[in-house]
Scaffold this motif. Structure first.
Motif, PDB file in Angstrom:
ATOM      1  N   PHE A   1       0.836  -1.203   0.000  1.00  0.00           N
ATOM      2  CA  PHE A   1       0.000   0.000   0.000  1.00  0.00           C
ATOM      3  C   PHE A   1       0.869   1.251   0.000  1.00  0.00           C
ATOM      4  O   PHE A   1       2.006   1.221   0.459  1.00  0.00           O
ATOM      5  CB  PHE A   1      -0.895   0.036   1.254  1.00  0.00           C
TER       6      PHE A   1
ATOM      7  N   TYR B   1       0.677   5.298   1.294  1.00  0.00           N
ATOM      8  CA  TYR B   1      -0.026   6.263   2.137  1.00  0.00           C
ATOM      9  C   TYR B   1       0.588   7.646   1.963  1.00  0.00           C
ATOM     10  O   TYR B   1       1.767   7.788   1.625  1.00  0.00           O
ATOM     11  CB  TYR B   1       0.088   5.880   3.623  1.00  0.00           C
TER      12      TYR B   1
ATOM     13  N   GLN C   1       1.025  11.286   4.241  1.00  0.00           N
ATOM     14  CA  GLN C   1       0.895  11.864   5.565  1.00  0.00           C
ATOM     15  C   GLN C   1       1.281  13.331   5.477  1.00  0.00           C
ATOM     16  O   GLN C   1       2.458  13.659   5.333  1.00  0.00           O
ATOM     17  CB  GLN C   1       1.773  11.132   6.582  1.00  0.00           C
TER      18      GLN C   1
ATOM     19  N   GLY D   1       1.963  16.994  10.317  1.00  0.00           N
ATOM     20  CA  GLY D   1       1.205  16.969  11.558  1.00  0.00           C
ATOM     21  C   GLY D   1      -0.072  16.177  11.508  1.00  0.00           C
ATOM     22  O   GLY D   1      -0.869  16.237  12.452  1.00  0.00           O
ATOM     23  N   GLN D   2      -0.286  15.436  10.436  1.00  0.00           N
ATOM     24  CA  GLN D   2      -1.548  14.710  10.270  1.00  0.00           C
ATOM     25  C   GLN D   2      -1.341  13.201  10.340  1.00  0.00           C
ATOM     26  O   GLN D   2      -0.220  12.713  10.455  1.00  0.00           O
ATOM     27  CB  GLN D   2      -2.175  15.083   8.923  1.00  0.00           C
ATOM     28  N   SER D   3      -2.455  12.521  10.257  1.00  0.00           N
ATOM     29  CA  SER D   3      -2.423  11.061  10.245  1.00  0.00           C
ATOM     30  C   SER D   3      -2.157  10.560   8.821  1.00  0.00           C
ATOM     31  O   SER D   3      -1.876  11.347   7.916  1.00  0.00           O
ATOM     32  CB  SER D   3      -3.757  10.529  10.768  1.00  0.00           C
ATOM     33  N   LEU D   4      -2.259   9.262   8.646  1.00  0.00           N
ATOM     34  CA  LEU D   4      -1.992   8.648   7.346  1.00  0.00           C
ATOM     35  C   LEU D   4      -3.283   8.501   6.551  1.00  0.00           C
ATOM     36  O   LEU D   4      -4.313   8.097   7.096  1.00  0.00           O
ATOM     37  CB  LEU D   4      -1.377   7.264   7.537  1.00  0.00           C
TER      38      LEU D   4
ATOM     39  N   LEU E   1      -4.717   6.598   3.085  1.00  0.00           N
ATOM     40  CA  LEU E   1      -4.408   5.578   2.096  1.00  0.00           C
ATOM     41  C   LEU E   1      -4.615   6.137   0.698  1.00  0.00           C
ATOM     42  O   LEU E   1      -5.688   6.649   0.382  1.00  0.00           O
ATOM     43  CB  LEU E   1      -5.301   4.355   2.314  1.00  0.00           C
TER      44      LEU E   1
ATOM     45  N   LEU F   1       4.442   7.192   2.310  1.00  0.00           N
ATOM     46  CA  LEU F   1       4.869   5.985   3.007  1.00  0.00           C
ATOM     47  C   LEU F   1       4.426   4.741   2.247  1.00  0.00           C
ATOM     48  O   LEU F   1       3.267   4.625   1.841  1.00  0.00           O
ATOM     49  CB  LEU F   1       4.282   5.931   4.407  1.00  0.00           C
TER      50      LEU F   1
ATOM     51  N   PHE G   1       5.931  -0.638   7.678  1.00  0.00           N
ATOM     52  CA  PHE G   1       6.092   0.606   6.953  1.00  0.00           C
ATOM     53  C   PHE G   1       7.549   0.890   6.640  1.00  0.00           C
ATOM     54  O   PHE G   1       8.461   0.546   7.416  1.00  0.00           O
ATOM     55  CB  PHE G   1       5.548   1.782   7.775  1.00  0.00           C
TER      56      PHE G   1
END
Lengths: 113, 114
Positions: free
Chosen positions: B33, B35, B37, B40-43, B45, B92, B105
């Protein structure tokens, strides 16, 4: 689309204190994973919880899966600077075994020495 | 477990150019996969890289902008095409472990677009 909330979004505490991070949803999950990400690195899996009410311990970290499998918590006892990082919850819906994970927005945790 | 090597680790690019990110896994994995990011944020997809076929993209991501290749079970590339400053982010690569659905990861590629 599942609504996934993590709280708090940011937390800065002193070394030695305790803290709890929450991951909540209105959906039921087959399992839930917690990851920790340190700056400049990818997330690393901490734990997977599967059974409603399940409690898992990883040294000073205690993870709990809600009885209804809609929520989870991460409790850290006597936090240390090495616990600093972004904590992410990633639930998995039923039948989603081979899908990419959806992550919560995360909790940015800073432990000050 | 799986070890994922991702390169480049960081790059600074000009608007309108393209960058290809490479991801190498040290063992054969079924699922890979990509991703994104943002700072300052989340991941989020982007897509599932399918071996030998077109990638499966999530809502908001399209093949023309993020072409993905996966020629075998251990390697994948993500290209960020016609870049703009809004594409500045960490990208990522991840792979799904065979036994316990654990995601591994890479260390990510920090992309800055000027």
């Amino acid at each position: 689309t599942q609504l996934l909330e993590q709280s708090p979004q940011f937390l800065s505490i002193q070394e030695g204190e305790n803290l709890t991070v929450y991951c909540n949803s209105s959906s039921v999950f087959s399992s839930l994973q917690w990851y920790r990400q340190e700056p400049g690195e990818g997330p690393v899996l901490l734990v997977t919880v599967v059974t409603g009410g399940e409690v898992k311990k990883l040294k000073r970290l205690t993870f709990q899966f809600g009885d209804a499998r809609k929520d989870s918590s991460l409790h850290i006892t006597a936090a240390q600077p090495g616990d600093t990082g972004l904590y992410l919850c990633a639930p998995r819906a039923s039948g989603g075994g081979a899908d990419g994970l959806t992550f919560g927005k995360g909790t940015h945790l800073i432990i000050q020495p | 477990s799986a070890v994922i090597s991702q390169k480049p680790s960081r790059d600074i690019c000009q608007r309108g150019t393209s960058l290809t990110i490479q991801c190498q896994v040290d063992s054969q994995v079924t699922m890979m996969f990509w991703y994104r990011q943002q700072p300052g944020q989340s991941l989020t997809l982007i897509a599932t890289a399918n071996q030998g076929s077109e990638a499966t993209y999530e809502s908001g991501f399209v093949i023309d902008k993020f072409p993905i290749s996966r020629p075998n079970l251990t390697f994948s590339t993500l290209t960020v095409s016609n870049m703009s400053p809004e594409d500045s982010s960490i990208y990522l690569c991840s792979a799904l472990g065979a036994r316990d659905e654990k995601l591994f990861f890479g260390s990510g590629t920090q992309l800055s677009v000027l």
